[in-house]
Scaffold this active site. Sequence first.
Site, PDB file in Angstrom:
ATOM      1  N   GLY A   1       0.439  -0.411   0.168  1.00  0.00           N
ATOM      2  CA  GLY A   1       0.213   0.008   0.020  1.00  0.00           C
ATOM      3  C   GLY A   1       0.908   0.940  -0.037  1.00  0.00           C
ATOM      4  N   ASP A   2       2.105   1.335  -0.103  1.00  0.00           N
ATOM      5  CA  ASP A   2       2.607   2.157  -0.126  1.00  0.00           C
ATOM      6  C   ASP A   2       3.595   3.073  -1.116  1.00  0.00           C
ATOM      7  OD1 ASP A   2       5.718   3.329   1.659  1.00  0.00           O
ATOM      8  OD2 ASP A   2       5.671   2.988  -0.651  1.00  0.00           O
ATOM      9  N   LEU A   3       2.578   4.187  -1.461  1.00  0.00           N
ATOM     10  CA  LEU A   3       2.987   4.488  -2.706  1.00  0.00           C
ATOM     11  C   LEU A   3       4.324   4.764  -2.927  1.00  0.00           C
ATOM     12  CD1 LEU A   3       0.511   7.712  -2.850  1.00  0.00           C
ATOM     13  CD2 LEU A   3      -0.155   5.508  -3.808  1.00  0.00           C
TER      14      LEU A   3
END
Length: 221
Positions: free
Chosen positions: A164-166
């Site tokens: 989920g880390d951009l």
Amino acid sequence: MSPPTLPACFEQDRALAAFIAQIGPCRLAEQTRPDPQTQDPYASLIKAVTGQQLHNTAARTIFGRLCTLGPQRDKNGPPPTPEILLTLDDATLRQCGLSGAKIASLRAIAQGRLDGIVPSLTEAHKMDDETLITQLTTLRGVGRWTAEMMLMFHLRRPDILPAGDLGVQEGWRRLQKQPKRLTPKALKAATIAFSPHRSTLAWYCWQAKERLPPSPSATIS
């Protein structure tokens, strides 16, 4: 001294192998050295929540103030124990620079440690990644990303992919020259071959996001 040998999965991905040849070995181990202030999951989570949505300098300052309320009364010492933290009133904690929401989260973590939701370091080492993440994210203020960062940088778990880390999403997109960022679910599926080395993969994705030029689109597919 020769650089460490890469797992075969990294060499089999041509784009990733070319990028690794360009920037060199993973230096994640240098960033996961034991921190005397955050030797256990409780202290690590307290530091993480204290620094949420802040620049590094401000985060360090506020955490240092909190640590002066700890058992050593030293900004470079550990944070307050759960027992101490739960006795501190709002005014005292606000003087450290903490918001009301963060104060509530810190108290939830302290209570969680007393209730066994936040494990000791010894207990944490006996738990698998997903069980530990699931347990920690029941606490107010502790999202999946926060738990994953703790596992990666403080517990030094080798197979953490914060999908989920951009930065990880964008780094993978640039490495693979894809038109859109993958969703967390799709990114996990696309990188399963890198297990059990996905912490290393995440590090390279972060590097790619900083070093490789963006392609035309940056939306999520």
